[in-house]
Design an enzyme around this catalytic site. Sequence first.
Site, PDB file in Angstrom:
ATOM      1  N   LYS A  19       0.146 -11.871   6.362  1.00 20.01           N
ATOM      2  CA  LYS A  19       0.637 -12.085   7.726  1.00 20.01           C
ATOM      3  C   LYS A  19      -0.134 -11.219   8.738  1.00 20.01           C
ATOM      4  O   LYS A  19      -0.503 -11.706   9.795  1.00 20.01           O
ATOM      5  CB  LYS A  19       2.126 -11.721   7.840  1.00 20.01           C
ATOM      6  CG  LYS A  19       3.055 -12.615   7.047  1.00 20.01           C
ATOM      7  CD  LYS A  19       4.518 -12.289   7.365  1.00 20.01           C
ATOM      8  CE  LYS A  19       4.903 -10.868   6.993  1.00 20.01           C
ATOM      9  NZ  LYS A  19       5.175 -10.654   5.567  1.00 20.01           N
ATOM     10  N   ARG A  93      13.790 -12.201   9.914  1.00 19.51           N
ATOM     11  CA  ARG A  93      13.759 -12.067   8.466  1.00 19.51           C
ATOM     12  C   ARG A  93      15.104 -12.385   7.841  1.00 19.51           C
ATOM     13  O   ARG A  93      15.245 -12.310   6.620  1.00 19.51           O
ATOM     14  CB  ARG A  93      13.421 -10.618   8.146  1.00 19.51           C
ATOM     15  CG  ARG A  93      12.092 -10.401   7.480  1.00 19.51           C
ATOM     16  CD  ARG A  93      12.136  -8.964   7.102  1.00 19.51           C
ATOM     17  NE  ARG A  93      11.105  -8.455   6.289  1.00 19.51           N
ATOM     18  CZ  ARG A  93       9.898  -8.119   6.687  1.00 19.51           C
ATOM     19  NH1 ARG A  93       9.490  -8.365   7.893  1.00 19.51           N
ATOM     20  NH2 ARG A  93       9.078  -7.544   5.853  1.00 19.51           N
ATOM     21  N   ARG A 127      -3.903  -2.291  -1.270  1.00 18.48           N
ATOM     22  CA  ARG A 127      -3.955  -2.416   0.187  1.00 18.48           C
ATOM     23  C   ARG A 127      -4.017  -1.047   0.858  1.00 18.48           C
ATOM     24  O   ARG A 127      -3.315  -0.123   0.482  1.00 18.48           O
ATOM     25  CB  ARG A 127      -2.703  -3.155   0.661  1.00 18.48           C
ATOM     26  CG  ARG A 127      -2.581  -3.192   2.161  1.00 18.48           C
ATOM     27  CD  ARG A 127      -1.608  -4.224   2.588  1.00 18.48           C
ATOM     28  NE  ARG A 127      -0.229  -3.774   2.509  1.00 18.48           N
ATOM     29  CZ  ARG A 127       0.788  -4.482   3.013  1.00 18.48           C
ATOM     30  NH1 ARG A 127       0.556  -5.644   3.580  1.00 18.48           N
ATOM     31  NH2 ARG A 127       2.005  -4.025   2.928  1.00 18.48           N
ATOM     32  N   ARG A 160       0.669   2.634   2.267  1.00 17.33           N
ATOM     33  CA  ARG A 160       2.033   2.721   2.781  1.00 17.33           C
ATOM     34  C   ARG A 160       2.980   3.238   1.714  1.00 17.33           C
ATOM     35  O   ARG A 160       2.840   2.914   0.545  1.00 17.33           O
ATOM     36  CB  ARG A 160       2.489   1.337   3.265  1.00 17.33           C
ATOM     37  CG  ARG A 160       2.183   1.094   4.721  1.00 17.33           C
ATOM     38  CD  ARG A 160       2.351  -0.333   5.134  1.00 17.33           C
ATOM     39  NE  ARG A 160       3.601  -0.961   4.690  1.00 17.33           N
ATOM     40  CZ  ARG A 160       3.935  -2.211   4.984  1.00 17.33           C
ATOM     41  NH1 ARG A 160       3.119  -2.945   5.724  1.00 17.33           N
ATOM     42  NH2 ARG A 160       5.054  -2.729   4.554  1.00 17.33           N
ATOM     43  N   ARG A 171      11.162  -5.460  -2.302  1.00 16.22           N
ATOM     44  CA  ARG A 171      10.860  -6.207  -1.066  1.00 16.22           C
ATOM     45  C   ARG A 171      10.781  -7.703  -1.352  1.00 16.22           C
ATOM     46  O   ARG A 171      11.206  -8.522  -0.543  1.00 16.22           O
ATOM     47  CB  ARG A 171       9.556  -5.694  -0.456  1.00 16.22           C
ATOM     48  CG  ARG A 171       9.750  -4.339   0.235  1.00 16.22           C
ATOM     49  CD  ARG A 171       8.443  -3.582   0.407  1.00 16.22           C
ATOM     50  NE  ARG A 171       7.489  -4.249   1.263  1.00 16.22           N
ATOM     51  CZ  ARG A 171       6.184  -3.969   1.266  1.00 16.22           C
ATOM     52  NH1 ARG A 171       5.690  -3.064   0.437  1.00 16.22           N
ATOM     53  NH2 ARG A 171       5.387  -4.607   2.087  1.00 16.22           N
TER      54      ARG A 171
HETATM   55  P1  ATP Z   1       3.536  -6.969   5.077  1.00 19.48           P
HETATM   56  O1  ATP Z   1       3.107  -5.616   5.501  1.00 19.48           O
HETATM   57  O2  ATP Z   1       2.613  -7.594   4.125  1.00 19.48           O
HETATM   58  O3  ATP Z   1       3.866  -7.807   6.260  1.00 19.48           O
HETATM   59  P2  ATP Z   1       6.272  -6.710   4.740  1.00 19.48           P
HETATM   60  O4  ATP Z   1       6.527  -8.005   5.437  1.00 19.48           O
HETATM   61  O5  ATP Z   1       7.189  -6.320   3.627  1.00 19.48           O
HETATM   62  O6  ATP Z   1       4.842  -6.746   4.202  1.00 19.48           O
HETATM   63  P3  ATP Z   1       6.599  -5.181   7.139  1.00 19.48           P
HETATM   64  O7  ATP Z   1       6.827  -6.423   7.898  1.00 19.48           O
HETATM   65  O8  ATP Z   1       5.604  -4.224   7.627  1.00 19.48           O
HETATM   66  O9  ATP Z   1       6.212  -5.452   5.646  1.00 19.48           O
HETATM   67  O10 ATP Z   1       8.019  -4.461   6.978  1.00 19.48           O
HETATM   68  C1  ATP Z   1       8.166  -3.256   6.281  1.00 19.48           C
HETATM   69  C2  ATP Z   1       9.616  -2.910   6.146  1.00 19.48           C
HETATM   70  O11 ATP Z   1      10.204  -2.779   7.456  1.00 19.48           O
HETATM   71  C3  ATP Z   1      10.475  -3.973   5.458  1.00 19.48           C
HETATM   72  O12 ATP Z   1      10.451  -3.835   4.053  1.00 19.48           O
HETATM   73  C4  ATP Z   1      11.856  -3.657   6.049  1.00 19.48           C
HETATM   74  O13 ATP Z   1      12.415  -2.512   5.465  1.00 19.48           O
HETATM   75  C5  ATP Z   1      11.530  -3.313   7.482  1.00 19.48           C
HETATM   76  N1  ATP Z   1      11.548  -4.502   8.348  1.00 19.48           N
HETATM   77  C6  ATP Z   1      10.488  -5.087   8.968  1.00 19.48           C
HETATM   78  N2  ATP Z   1      10.862  -6.154   9.675  1.00 19.48           N
HETATM   79  C7  ATP Z   1      12.200  -6.272   9.511  1.00 19.48           C
HETATM   80  C8  ATP Z   1      13.180  -7.191   9.983  1.00 19.48           C
HETATM   81  N3  ATP Z   1      12.859  -8.225  10.771  1.00 19.48           N
HETATM   82  N4  ATP Z   1      14.461  -6.999   9.603  1.00 19.48           N
HETATM   83  C9  ATP Z   1      14.814  -5.968   8.821  1.00 19.48           C
HETATM   84  N5  ATP Z   1      13.945  -5.087   8.334  1.00 19.48           N
HETATM   85  C10 ATP Z   1      12.638  -5.209   8.665  1.00 19.48           C
HETATM   86 MG    MG Z   2       2.909  -6.672   8.014  1.00 21.19          MG
END
Ligand code: ATP
Ligand code: MG
Length: 223
Positions: A19, A93, A127, A160, A171
């Site tokens: 993403k 999410r 990563r 991370r 996750r």
């Molecule tokens: P990537 O980095 O590949 O996008 P990801 O989607 O798990 O992986 P992030 O979107 O960076 O990672 O989110 C990291 C963490 O932040 C999630 O595991 C969660 O704890 C929190 N988080 C991020 N977005 C949300 C959301 N919309 N609602 C609730 N928690 C969130």
């Molecule tokens: Mg991300």
Amino acid sequence: MVLQRIFRAVIMGPPGSGKGTVSARITKTFGLQHISSGDILRANINAQTELGLLMKSSIDQGQLVPDDVMSRLIMKDLRAMDQSSWLIDGFPRTVSQSEALDNAYSVDTVINLNVPFQTIKQRLTSRWTHLPSGRVYNVDFNPPKVSGFDDVTGEPLVQRDDDTPDTVMRRLKAYQTQTEPVLEYYRSKGVLETFSGTETNKIWPHVEAFLLRKLSPAKQNVA
Ligand code: ATP
Ligand code: MG
């Protein structure tokens, strides 16, 4: 590309589905503003804000932060760019978050990156991230020019805290139980566009072609 009207998009996909990488390419090619929920949370942790400190342990354990906290943070940023086209990465999410977004804005397109979980598990552990910008690199398929350092700023890259095998599993579970229903939500609204594959560089041309079609001036006049 200069857009003729405001375009609002969401990018979805399991953790590590690309993403961040695809978002960066979309925002560069099409001139959208990029909002990443994860980057916002990590910026809060880095700056040691009250909210960041409160949320850090759930994030490190691979759990979602509460819907109301997340929705308020994102809505604040969206209000500040009311007249811009944007792409949100990492939000909504949960179904409750998608309803909160829906109450304020109508989303034109949801780009869904469908990448097998097996691919993701291997990927996340190789990563490296530039925390201040959210730029991500992968030692296998998207390495930085100089190993260990960000291409743009030259600053060091880190792994991370939540990219450990156990947390990655949690996750992915959270994604299956809480986020997959959001895909159904958008599918039923007719705005979901799914792109499947195991390599970001192979998925990207399809996403780009889709958005070019979607955003071409001729198409926009029809809408
Ligand atoms: P990537 O980095 O590949 O996008 P990801 O989607 O798990 O992986 P992030 O979107 O960076 O990672 O989110 C990291 C963490 O932040 C999630 O595991 C969660 O704890 C929190 N988080 C991020 N977005 C949300 C959301 N919309 N609602 C609730 N928690 C969130
Ligand atoms: Mg991300």
